[in-house]
Motif scaffolding. Structure first.
Motif, PDB file in Angstrom:
ATOM      1  N   VAL A 118     -24.521 -20.206  18.191  1.00 22.41           N
ATOM      2  CA  VAL A 118     -23.385 -21.210  18.398  1.00 22.41           C
ATOM      3  C   VAL A 118     -22.160 -20.639  18.330  1.00 22.41           C
ATOM      4  O   VAL A 118     -21.514 -20.347  17.308  1.00 22.41           O
ATOM      5  N   ASN A 119     -21.475 -20.679  19.538  1.00 22.43           N
ATOM      6  CA  ASN A 119     -20.193 -20.267  19.683  1.00 22.43           C
ATOM      7  C   ASN A 119     -19.205 -21.566  20.034  1.00 22.43           C
ATOM      8  O   ASN A 119     -18.010 -21.155  20.119  1.00 22.43           O
ATOM      9  N   GLY A 120     -19.961 -22.753  20.256  1.00 25.60           N
ATOM     10  CA  GLY A 120     -18.836 -23.830  20.649  1.00 25.60           C
ATOM     11  C   GLY A 120     -18.519 -24.776  19.252  1.00 25.60           C
ATOM     12  O   GLY A 120     -19.632 -24.616  18.388  1.00 25.60           O
ATOM     13  N   PRO A 121     -17.641 -25.294  19.157  1.00 28.46           N
ATOM     14  CA  PRO A 121     -17.424 -26.121  18.211  1.00 28.46           C
ATOM     15  C   PRO A 121     -18.226 -27.468  17.641  1.00 28.46           C
ATOM     16  O   PRO A 121     -18.924 -27.991  18.795  1.00 28.46           O
ATOM     17  N   VAL A 122     -18.657 -27.779  16.583  1.00 25.33           N
ATOM     18  CA  VAL A 122     -19.519 -28.951  16.450  1.00 25.33           C
ATOM     19  C   VAL A 122     -18.573 -29.779  15.528  1.00 25.33           C
ATOM     20  O   VAL A 122     -18.334 -29.580  14.394  1.00 25.33           O
ATOM     21  N   GLY A 123     -18.837 -31.204  16.020  1.00 29.71           N
ATOM     22  CA  GLY A 123     -18.087 -32.181  15.281  1.00 29.71           C
ATOM     23  C   GLY A 123     -18.510 -32.737  13.966  1.00 29.71           C
ATOM     24  O   GLY A 123     -17.931 -33.197  13.300  1.00 29.71           O
ATOM     25  N   GLU A 124     -19.860 -32.620  13.930  1.00 32.08           N
ATOM     26  CA  GLU A 124     -20.535 -33.128  12.615  1.00 32.08           C
ATOM     27  C   GLU A 124     -21.440 -32.018  12.159  1.00 32.08           C
ATOM     28  O   GLU A 124     -20.989 -31.039  11.952  1.00 32.08           O
ATOM     29  N   ASP A 125     -22.631 -32.346  11.438  1.00 32.60           N
ATOM     30  CA  ASP A 125     -23.269 -31.445  10.807  1.00 32.60           C
ATOM     31  C   ASP A 125     -24.364 -30.626  11.619  1.00 32.60           C
ATOM     32  O   ASP A 125     -24.499 -30.933  12.786  1.00 32.60           O
ATOM     33  N   VAL A 126     -24.796 -29.532  11.127  1.00 34.52           N
ATOM     34  CA  VAL A 126     -25.654 -28.348  11.949  1.00 34.52           C
ATOM     35  C   VAL A 126     -26.934 -28.397  10.956  1.00 34.52           C
ATOM     36  O   VAL A 126     -26.661 -27.983   9.865  1.00 34.52           O
ATOM     37  N   VAL A 127     -27.748 -28.723  11.497  1.00 34.26           N
ATOM     38  CA  VAL A 127     -29.298 -28.402  10.957  1.00 34.26           C
ATOM     39  C   VAL A 127     -30.143 -27.339  11.921  1.00 34.26           C
ATOM     40  O   VAL A 127     -30.228 -27.614  12.928  1.00 34.26           O
ATOM     41  N   ALA A 128     -30.416 -26.321  11.371  1.00 38.73           N
ATOM     42  CA  ALA A 128     -31.097 -25.439  12.010  1.00 38.73           C
ATOM     43  C   ALA A 128     -32.213 -24.626  11.109  1.00 38.73           C
ATOM     44  O   ALA A 128     -31.828 -24.441  10.164  1.00 38.73           O
TER      45      ALA A 128
END
Length: 400
Positions: A118-128
């Motif tokens: 993941v190299n792009g910005p994420v506006g909320e949560d990340v579940v991986a």
């Protein structure tokens, strides 16, 4: 009146499931196909070019998927190799062998993959979850991750929760970093410490007691009927529990395939709005079924088995039991199950047995409750009441 032609219906259901699998396999391998006005896209290779902007949600099923355009909605991608270079204004949900996210995701990012970057910005949560996960961009929510190798070089505005074999972080964290390391730098697994096992056991015990108390208060039959079924038919409960585990896997596959194929059919007959309803209904069904299965396996099975064990030991028939006494038995049973399943070496095997026995008893009790005809009276055992002795007739007066 209920139909008795159950074997025929079961054969038809099995045949339909096989046909769905064949159709899905046929659909998955071929040229790119766009349905529902481009909402559903399938094929060996699917590409959304940079010049394309999609207003709405997009669902992609492909061997190789590349999204360079703009998605003004949610994006869901299933494939072998997935690359997202474009922007997504909603949530991104992806499951693939290799996932690369270089574009911006304004909503949540959910990923299950072998390798995630993941190299792009994420506006909320990340579940991986995955074998290797690398996060090189900023995340405005929480990061929840489970993987073999996890690297975080971007900044996380919220908290970091999860576990990893190896973990490297060079970015900042706005909240707490609660990442648990399960391996050392050489890749050798590190066993849980005694303190970790005790803490996990205490937490599980508290959850079992609280959940069990709520059920006994609000819905007591949800605990009593499976517990009575387990004590009466333990071997049958074990067998049904094994079948229920397999049945859940079949349920997930069939629901997903039916939802996809029905959406395709609805799109072909120009009923795109119903296709969207179908996809959402399928996702809700999967969520509801998975949640119910998780609750039953993680907690209800332990409650049922623990209560049954205690009643077998103290020879309590569960008759005329007060609510407080039943709660005490529940606490004792939960303690027994938690202690045994937390033991090293044998704890995992015992936990599997508890799950199968408890799950089978829950399914049997639910099935019998559903089979009971509406309005059928519940048989209650009532002790016979002693009849008063018949009155003795007065003696006739003696003759004078």
């Amino acid at each position: 009146m209920k139909s008795t032609n159950r074997p025929t219906r079961g054969l038809l259901a099995l045949t339909a499931a096989v046909l769905l699998l064949v159709l899905a396999a046929t659909m998955a391998f071929g040229a790119e196909t766009r349905l529902l006005d481009g909402k559903l896209r399938t094929g060996d290779s699917v590409t959304i070019p940079a010049s394309e902007t999609v207003n709405g949600d997009v669902y992609v099923f492909a061997g190789t998927a590349q999204v360079d355009g703009t998605i003004d909605g949610d994006l869901m991608v299933f494939g072998g190799q997935v690359t997202v270079n474009g922007s997504v204004s909603g949530d991104l949900t992806v499951a693939a062998g290799t996932v690369t996210v270089a574009g911006a995701v304004e909503g949540d990012l959910r990923s299950a993959s072998g390798q995630l970057t993941v190299n792009g910005p994420v506006g909320e949560d990340v579940v991986a979850t995955g074998g290797q996960a690398t996060f090189g961009s900023d995340m405005q929510g929480d990061l929840i991750v489970s993987g073999g190798t996890v690297t975080v070089s971007g900044n996380v505005a919220g908290n970091i929760e999860g576990n990893a074999g190896t973990y490297t972080r060079t970015g900042t964290v706005g909240g707490e970093d609660n990442m648990r390391i399960t391996q050392d730098t050489n890749g050798v697994p590190q066993p849980q410490t005694t303190g970790d096992r005790i803490l996990d056991a205490v937490r599980h015990f508290v959850v079992l007691v609280v959940l069990g108390a709520l059920l006994l208060w609000l819905w007591p039959q949800a605990v009593r009927r499976p517990e009575e079924t387990l004590r009466a038919q333990p071997l049958l409960s074990l067998g049904v529990g094994f079948l229920a585990w397999i049945g859940f896997i079949v349920f997930v596959i069939v629901v997903a395939l039916v939802a996809i194929l029905l959406a395709v059919v609805l799109g072909l007959i120009s009923l795109g709005s119903l296709a969207a309803v179908d996809i959402i209904a399928g996702m809700l069904a999967l969520f509801a079924g998975s949640f119910a299965f998780w609750i039953a396996v993680a907690f209800l099975a332990d409650i049922v088995v623990g209560l049954a064990l205690v009643r077998l030991v103290i020879r309590d028939p569960a008759a005329d039991t007060s609510r407080w006494r039943e709660l005490g038995l529940l606490v004792a049973g939960a303690a027994v199950v938690v202690v045994i399943t937390s033991l090293p070496f044998i704890g995992g095997i015992v936990k599997l047995a508890v799950v199968l026995f408890g799950l089978g008893a829950i399914v049997l009790a639910a099935w019998r409750g559903w089979r009971r005809p509406q309005g059928e009276p519940v048989m209650v055992s009532v002790a016979p009441t002693a009849m008063p002795p018949a009155a003795t007739p007065p003696e006739a007066p003696a003759a004078v």
